[in-house]
Scaffold this motif. Sequence first.
Motif, mmCIF file in Angstrom:
data_model
loop_
_atom_site.group_PDB
_atom_site.id
_atom_site.type_symbol
_atom_site.label_atom_id
_atom_site.label_comp_id
_atom_site.label_asym_id
_atom_site.label_seq_id
_atom_site.Cartn_x
_atom_site.Cartn_y
_atom_site.Cartn_z
ATOM 1 N N UNK A 1 0.810 -1.209 0.000
ATOM 2 C CA UNK A 1 0.000 0.000 0.000
ATOM 3 C C UNK A 1 0.846 1.262 0.000
ATOM 4 N N UNK A 2 0.409 2.249 -0.784
ATOM 5 C CA UNK A 2 1.101 3.537 -0.855
ATOM 6 C C UNK A 2 0.502 4.545 0.112
ATOM 7 N N UNK A 3 -0.527 4.153 0.859
ATOM 8 C CA UNK A 3 -1.213 5.091 1.760
ATOM 9 C C UNK A 3 -0.355 5.493 2.943
ATOM 10 N N UNK A 4 -0.566 6.731 3.393
ATOM 11 C CA UNK A 4 -0.073 7.154 4.693
ATOM 12 C C UNK A 4 -1.138 6.798 5.725
ATOM 13 N N UNK A 5 -0.850 7.046 7.009
ATOM 14 C CA UNK A 5 -1.827 6.631 8.032
ATOM 15 C C UNK A 5 -2.386 7.787 8.841
ATOM 16 N N UNK B 1 3.523 7.524 11.159
ATOM 17 C CA UNK B 1 3.074 8.921 11.048
ATOM 18 C C UNK B 1 4.275 9.870 10.958
ATOM 19 N N UNK B 2 5.253 9.661 11.802
ATOM 20 C CA UNK B 2 6.441 10.518 11.800
ATOM 21 C C UNK B 2 7.295 10.295 10.559
ATOM 22 N N UNK B 3 7.420 9.029 10.151
ATOM 23 C CA UNK B 3 8.233 8.703 8.978
ATOM 24 C C UNK B 3 7.631 9.274 7.694
ATOM 25 N N UNK B 4 6.310 9.382 7.647
ATOM 26 C CA UNK B 4 5.639 9.889 6.443
ATOM 27 C C UNK B 4 5.622 11.408 6.373
ATOM 28 N N UNK C 1 14.531 14.650 8.422
ATOM 29 C CA UNK C 1 15.946 14.627 8.830
ATOM 30 C C UNK C 1 16.132 14.040 10.228
ATOM 31 N N UNK C 2 15.052 13.543 10.826
ATOM 32 C CA UNK C 2 15.122 12.954 12.164
ATOM 33 C C UNK C 2 15.510 11.478 12.064
ATOM 34 N N UNK C 3 16.296 11.023 13.013
ATOM 35 C CA UNK C 3 16.560 9.586 13.155
ATOM 36 C C UNK C 3 15.518 9.041 14.126
ATOM 37 N N UNK C 4 14.520 8.349 13.591
ATOM 38 C CA UNK C 4 13.377 7.874 14.379
ATOM 39 C C UNK C 4 13.343 6.345 14.345
ATOM 40 N N UNK C 5 13.242 5.734 15.492
ATOM 41 C CA UNK C 5 13.216 4.267 15.584
ATOM 42 C C UNK C 5 12.149 3.819 16.581
ATOM 43 N N UNK C 6 11.737 2.571 16.427
ATOM 44 C CA UNK C 6 10.888 1.891 17.398
ATOM 45 C C UNK C 6 11.740 0.844 18.089
ATOM 46 N N UNK C 7 11.861 0.931 19.417
ATOM 47 C CA UNK C 7 12.656 -0.048 20.153
ATOM 48 C C UNK C 7 11.733 -1.084 20.775
ATOM 49 N N UNK C 8 12.057 -2.347 20.561
ATOM 50 C CA UNK C 8 11.304 -3.454 21.148
ATOM 51 C C UNK C 8 12.268 -4.311 21.961
ATOM 52 N N UNK C 9 12.224 -4.232 23.302
ATOM 53 C CA UNK C 9 13.177 -4.991 24.136
ATOM 54 C C UNK C 9 13.020 -6.504 24.039
ATOM 55 N N UNK D 1 7.089 -4.795 5.362
ATOM 56 C CA UNK D 1 6.273 -4.756 4.149
ATOM 57 C C UNK D 1 5.518 -3.442 3.994
ATOM 58 N N UNK D 2 5.696 -2.516 4.916
ATOM 59 C CA UNK D 2 4.934 -1.263 4.924
ATOM 60 C C UNK D 2 5.673 -0.193 4.127
ATOM 61 N N UNK D 3 4.962 0.463 3.229
ATOM 62 C CA UNK D 3 5.559 1.541 2.447
ATOM 63 C C UNK D 3 6.083 2.633 3.379
ATOM 64 N N UNK D 4 7.325 3.043 3.180
ATOM 65 C CA UNK D 4 7.929 4.092 3.996
ATOM 66 C C UNK D 4 8.629 3.594 5.239
ATOM 67 N N UNK D 5 8.483 2.309 5.555
ATOM 68 C CA UNK D 5 9.156 1.719 6.711
ATOM 69 C C UNK D 5 10.058 0.577 6.264
ATOM 70 N N UNK D 6 10.913 0.146 7.165
ATOM 71 C CA UNK D 6 11.770 -1.002 6.898
ATOM 72 C C UNK D 6 12.021 -1.758 8.192
#
Length: 573
Positions: A117-121, A218-221, A227-235, A249-254
């Motif tokens: 999907x090319x949609x934003x959220x 939302x932030x990545x889109x 120019x922000x380094x934004x991550x999700x941390x999962x312990x 598999x999400x557009x704009x994420x990896x």
Amino acid sequence: MIQVATEAESPKGAPFIVDRCDFLAGGCIPLEYSSRDIERDKLENWPMVYILANDEEAYVGQTTSITRRMGQHGANPEKKDFTTVNIIFNREFNASVITDYEHRLIQYMHGDGRYRLANKNDGMTDTNYFSKSKYEEMFEDLWGDLRQCNLAEKTLEQIEESDVFKYSPYKGLNIDQQIALDEILTAIGTKESISQPLVVEGMPGTGKTVLAIYLLKRLKDDDTYKDFNIRLMEPATALRKTLRKALGTVSGLSAADVISPADLAKPKYGFRGKGKKGFDIVLVDESHLLKRRVNLGTQFGNFDKTCAALGLPQGSSQFQWILSQVRLPVFFYDPLQSIGPSGVIPKELEHDLGSALQNPIRLESQMRVKGGKRFLVYIEGILSGRSPEPQAFAGYDLVFHEGFRGFVDAFEKDLRRSSLTRMVAGFAWPWMTKPGRRLKPGETHVDHDIEIEGIKLRWNRVQENWVGLGMEAPDAAREVGCIHSIQGYDLSCAYVIIGRDIRFDSGSGRLVADKANYFDKNGKNTATQEELDAFVRNVYYVLLTRGICGTHIYVIDSGLRRYLSRFFPSIGA
């Protein structure tokens, strides 16, 4: 006198029309389209939903004028690679319905996996409207039509039980989550004026992980944060691997957007050297699972290496790693889900977070358990010894089994109905079948860990994605999951075995841990009896709040069974 209807008319279930035509440069609807099943005037002025697609990618939208909207898309270079437009028409559509259907299609098409999907959220919310339940039923018919048109492959039920759907960034936010989102976005500000740490607190099932994932996309889109380094941390290792697979598999994420605490010291993710904060925003999911240098088993060496790389003292915790490297950490936290001595202690959090911990952003609405927030409060009250008045939970399958055979039979029945039904238990049996475990002198190989009333069971063979494995491997679905394989995951129905690691102390009227029958070494070493009591109670709090549709309980210890039976509806052997 003019007659005015006093009640709106409910939908009757009018059929859907799904028509496809070429998506052309300029976005014009071909003239010959007027011979199709949708009247020309409806193309000019009627609420509809549509799907732009090519062989690999799709975009879902809604409009009140399909011809005007296609003209806008045709002029947009971002849409130039689409080749077809699939128009979805229903005579009972209105503005509320098409907004809801747009969001549903985005969620389910992403979960289906037929298209990327090319949609934003942004704007994805869960809102109510007139006759929503009827339109929800009608959506099932639409989805069947889309499958016939090869726009979708899987059934809705298959999608709903997939990790990609459960951990989708396209979930509609409830009011609590939307308010929390607005508070977080306000706090972020600009790169120069970035705020202090934030804490989002909520009980199990209030959507902490959903909000964290939504916020990541939302932030990545948003170009504001390009120019922000934004991550999700999962312990949690198991959940981290699940999220990497789901979000990859999400557009704009990896997959690289999901990191572990140790990844803070790796240049490929943003580490810039000791004393330099290379991460702008890190969303720390399940932050109650962050560790300190206690009871780490074989991981002491790796833990110390990360401390050294970050330029921190050897005894620093993962929480302190984050504060040293991240300009704005957002901690998603539940103090009742701390399950062992290695977890970060509240005093440390209070010292470093101060008002952020004392005045957290709260999530209250229950999204997981159909028994609602009242059920979670009830379970917590029972485990903490407050002896709440017995309660019933309409629509929630809460059952206390007197016999284990009946417990297992009910489990098999529910497993046939839903592949996300699992048995789970406290760590009241040693892991004898652990892969690679060396046999002691004179010891023979065993094929089970748990035996109750002649029924033999084994612990989860893996901790990583054990829940998902059970959907493909029937043997894995019939294993018993421990706390480390289930924390952070949802189940359709949870079958909880309460072992001899916890008992009822009639003198104090409280539930206390039995250290001799608790076999999680890293969960009990160095813990005082008071701490262990809290940890084991928290373990069962987590296990008893996993089930979306129901929770079935069997208790080994007779004294504890007598005590707990007064709180739950019982059935015989």
